[in-house]
Design an enzyme around this catalytic site. Structure first.
Site, short mmCIF file in Angstrom:
data_model
loop_
_atom_site.label_atom_id
_atom_site.label_comp_id
_atom_site.label_asym_id
_atom_site.label_seq_id
_atom_site.Cartn_x
_atom_site.Cartn_y
_atom_site.Cartn_z
N SER A 119 0.94 -1.27 -0.06
CA SER A 119 0.06 0.08 0.12
C SER A 119 0.74 1.17 0.07
CB SER A 119 -0.83 0.15 1.12
OG SER A 119 -1.81 -1.01 1.34
N HIS A 140 -1.11 -2.35 -7.39
CA HIS A 140 -1.48 -2.20 -6.04
C HIS A 140 -3.13 -2.16 -6.45
CE1 HIS A 140 -2.60 0.98 -2.91
NE2 HIS A 140 -2.67 -0.20 -2.39
N GLU A 152 -3.48 0.25 -9.43
CA GLU A 152 -2.48 1.42 -9.48
C GLU A 152 -1.23 0.66 -9.62
OE1 GLU A 152 -2.12 3.20 -5.30
OE2 GLU A 152 -1.30 5.14 -6.18
N ASN A 190 -3.23 6.06 -1.53
CA ASN A 190 -3.10 6.22 -0.07
C ASN A 190 -2.39 7.60 0.26
OD1 ASN A 190 -4.43 3.77 0.82
ND2 ASN A 190 -2.63 2.63 0.11
N1 CAA Z 1 -16.04 -9.53 -1.97
C1 CAA Z 1 -16.59 -9.54 -3.53
N2 CAA Z 1 -17.66 -9.07 -3.57
C2 CAA Z 1 -18.15 -7.92 -2.75
C3 CAA Z 1 -17.57 -7.63 -1.44
C4 CAA Z 1 -16.42 -8.67 -1.14
N3 CAA Z 1 -15.69 -8.38 0.05
N4 CAA Z 1 -18.25 -7.00 -0.78
C5 CAA Z 1 -19.39 -6.59 -1.80
N5 CAA Z 1 -19.18 -7.23 -2.66
C6 CAA Z 1 -19.93 -7.12 -4.10
C7 CAA Z 1 -21.44 -7.27 -3.82
O1 CAA Z 1 -21.65 -8.92 -3.95
C8 CAA Z 1 -22.23 -6.64 -4.68
O2 CAA Z 1 -21.95 -7.10 -6.09
P1 CAA Z 1 -23.43 -6.50 -7.10
O3 CAA Z 1 -23.46 -5.31 -7.49
O4 CAA Z 1 -22.81 -7.50 -8.20
O5 CAA Z 1 -24.50 -7.08 -6.60
C9 CAA Z 1 -21.44 -5.12 -4.78
O6 CAA Z 1 -19.99 -5.68 -4.25
C10 CAA Z 1 -21.92 -3.94 -3.75
O7 CAA Z 1 -21.94 -4.55 -2.58
P2 CAA Z 1 -23.38 -4.60 -1.64
O8 CAA Z 1 -24.52 -4.10 -1.87
O9 CAA Z 1 -23.50 -5.59 -0.56
O10 CAA Z 1 -22.67 -3.48 -0.67
P3 CAA Z 1 -22.19 -1.74 -0.95
O11 CAA Z 1 -23.10 -1.29 -1.84
O12 CAA Z 1 -22.27 -1.38 0.52
O13 CAA Z 1 -20.88 -2.03 -1.33
C11 CAA Z 1 -18.37 -1.90 -1.10
C12 CAA Z 1 -19.90 -2.71 -0.47
C13 CAA Z 1 -18.40 -2.34 -2.50
C14 CAA Z 1 -17.33 -2.62 -0.29
C15 CAA Z 1 -18.78 -0.26 -1.07
O14 CAA Z 1 -19.16 -0.18 0.47
C16 CAA Z 1 -17.36 0.49 -1.01
O15 CAA Z 1 -17.22 0.79 -2.27
N6 CAA Z 1 -16.53 0.63 0.00
C17 CAA Z 1 -15.45 1.56 -0.30
C18 CAA Z 1 -14.38 0.66 -0.54
C19 CAA Z 1 -12.79 1.37 -0.66
O16 CAA Z 1 -12.77 2.29 -0.71
N7 CAA Z 1 -11.95 0.32 -1.14
C20 CAA Z 1 -10.61 0.96 -1.29
C21 CAA Z 1 -9.97 0.96 0.19
S1 CAA Z 1 -8.41 1.50 0.03
C22 CAA Z 1 -7.62 0.31 -0.64
O17 CAA Z 1 -7.94 -0.96 -1.15
C23 CAA Z 1 -5.84 0.82 -0.75
C24 CAA Z 1 -5.22 0.42 0.36
O18 CAA Z 1 -3.99 0.18 0.14
C25 CAA Z 1 -5.42 0.41 1.81
P1 NAD Z 2 -4.16 -9.63 5.86
O1 NAD Z 2 -3.63 -9.49 6.96
O2 NAD Z 2 -5.56 -9.98 5.60
O3 NAD Z 2 -3.39 -10.52 5.26
C1 NAD Z 2 -1.99 -11.08 5.29
C2 NAD Z 2 -1.65 -12.56 5.06
O4 NAD Z 2 -0.28 -12.56 4.55
C3 NAD Z 2 -2.01 -13.38 6.26
O5 NAD Z 2 -2.91 -14.41 5.71
C4 NAD Z 2 -0.58 -13.68 6.76
O6 NAD Z 2 -0.74 -15.09 7.28
C5 NAD Z 2 0.20 -13.67 5.37
N1 NAD Z 2 1.65 -13.73 5.37
C6 NAD Z 2 2.41 -12.95 6.57
N2 NAD Z 2 3.80 -13.06 6.40
C7 NAD Z 2 3.65 -13.89 5.28
C8 NAD Z 2 4.88 -14.56 4.73
N3 NAD Z 2 6.08 -14.50 4.90
N4 NAD Z 2 4.79 -15.57 3.67
C9 NAD Z 2 3.39 -15.81 3.19
N5 NAD Z 2 2.31 -15.44 3.87
C10 NAD Z 2 2.41 -14.39 4.81
O7 NAD Z 2 -3.56 -8.32 5.15
P2 NAD Z 2 -4.10 -7.65 3.67
O8 NAD Z 2 -5.41 -6.60 4.08
O9 NAD Z 2 -4.55 -8.68 2.83
O10 NAD Z 2 -3.05 -6.92 3.08
C11 NAD Z 2 -2.06 -7.47 2.36
C12 NAD Z 2 -1.16 -6.60 1.68
O11 NAD Z 2 -1.75 -5.64 0.82
C13 NAD Z 2 -0.33 -5.46 2.63
O12 NAD Z 2 0.90 -5.16 1.86
C14 NAD Z 2 -1.17 -4.54 2.52
O13 NAD Z 2 -0.95 -3.16 2.67
C15 NAD Z 2 -1.77 -4.38 1.09
N6 NAD Z 2 -3.24 -3.81 0.84
C16 NAD Z 2 -4.17 -3.97 1.57
C17 NAD Z 2 -5.25 -3.34 1.59
C18 NAD Z 2 -6.65 -3.37 2.29
O14 NAD Z 2 -7.65 -2.72 2.37
N7 NAD Z 2 -6.52 -4.17 3.30
C19 NAD Z 2 -5.66 -2.78 0.14
C20 NAD Z 2 -4.65 -2.74 -0.78
C21 NAD Z 2 -3.26 -3.08 -0.54
#
Ligand code: CAA
Ligand code: NAD
Length: 285
Positions: A119, A140, A152, A190
């Protein structure tokens, strides 16, 4: 290079989502984690996701069977040796990722590409522990992977044009739209998203509003699909803290200081949805 077999390391929420999406797109997948138990959890999540698609008649029962048949789980890194691409999705910790890539470099065929789903961590630094920095890239995916449209792509300083093109085409073949980011802490998404989440935690800490009101405010007032605290719980508070630390250390500006309340929650082991308690609580975890 034509990618046919993809190794995915880490069967957590991201790794499982990547494995599912790759298998749905016709690729053979080897899914690895540190134990069979973690792999089993990941595979159960994939089965549930596919069940939902069958129930909605988006895929058939036969498709489901074929998709699952393309995913092989293995706790042995040696079984990734012949993969054309390995996507790493383990914990957001630089030392752990570096140790993994160092080991992987001696196991996986030299022409294969390594991608990290990190991330925030420097792709250039991760690539430097391998003998293939030109075939190393950031891929990403966003959470939940099967739903979110974006990948990304992060180019490290030594990433070759051929590697970038292969990964861009692959992401498109998985139904994703790509953006390209240069290798700076947190990349594009991010760098912008996480300070907003961190600010929401600070607002909670200062008593500006309750967790419910902060989330409702941003959902109804800014049209976000999830409130920022709900989203933090969804991402994982450990991951959010790790990203803020990378932004803070890497950019050196105190505007990226992790909120002390975020740190306190992680210290308490409240990691969000994945273990049932974060800024909100979740049943059945
Ligand atoms: N896995 C697979 N499919 C899923 C799911 C999951 N975990 N959660 C929801 N879905 C699907 C549903 O089946 C549904 O599909 P259809 O449209 O085909 O029916 C669709 O997604 C919408 O789901 P819901 O109607 O149940 O729920 P919702 O409308 O509340 O949407 C959500 C759920 C898509 C997660 C929505 O809340 C959302 O977009 N949230 C924000 C997500 C976001 O910002 N993600 C980025 C996080 S940052 C990141 O990833 C980067 C990082 O490094 C941290
Ligand atoms: P998570 O905690 O759900 O899963 C991580 C997994 O990695 C666990 O099952 C753990 O057992 C495994 N693991 C740890 N060390 C390991 C090793 N040495 N060899 C094999 N497996 C190992 O975490 P996550 O949310 O799936 O995040 C995973 C990566 O994806 C991170 O780098 C995170 O920053 C990135 N990411 C997370 C998100 C998010 O929304 N959570 C979105 C984009 C990217």
């Amino acid at each position: 290079m034509a990618v046919k077999t993809i190794g995915v390391i880490g069967a957590g929420q991201m790794g499982a989502g990547i494995a599912q999406t790759a298998a749905q797109s016709g690729y053979s997948v080897v899914l690895n984690d540190i134990s069979q138990e973690y792999i089993g959890k990941g595979l159960t999540g994939i089965e549930r996701g596919l069940d939902r698609l069958v129930a909605k008649e988006k895929i058939t029962g036969e498709d489901r069977k074929a998709i699952l048949g393309r995913i092989q789980g293995s706790p042995l890194l040696e079984n990734l040796g012949q993969c054309d691409l390995v996507i790493e999705a383990i914990v957001e910790n630089e030392e752990t990722k570096r140790a993994l890539f160092r080991r992987l470099d001696g196991i996986v065929k030299p022409e294969a590409i390594f991608a990290s789903n990190t991330s925030s961590i420097s792709i250039t630094r991760l690539s430097s522990v391998t003998k293939r920095p030109d075939r190393f890239i950031g891929m990403h995916f966003m959470n939940p992977v099967p739903v979110m449209k974006l990948v990304e792509i992060i180019r490290g300083l030594p990433t070759s044009d051929a590697t970038y093109e292969t990964i861009r085409e692959l992401a498109v073949s998985m139904g994703k739209t790509t953006v390209v980011a240069q290798d700076y802490p947190g990349f594009i998404v991010n760098r912008i998203l996480m300070p907003m989440i961190n600010e929401a935690v600070t607002a909670l800490m200062e008593g500006v509003g309750s967790a419910q009101d902060i989330d409702a405010g941003m959902k109804l007032g800014a049209n976000h699909p999830m409130g920022p605290l709900e989203l933090a719980d969804f991402i994982g508070l450990d991951t959010c803290l790790a990203i803020m630390e990378t932004l803070h250390n890497g950019l050196g500006d105190d505007k990226y200081r992790p909120s002390p309340l975020l740190r306190k929650y992680v210290d308490a082991g409240y990691l969000g949805r994945k273990n049932g308690r974060g800024f909100h609580t979740y049943e059945g975890k």
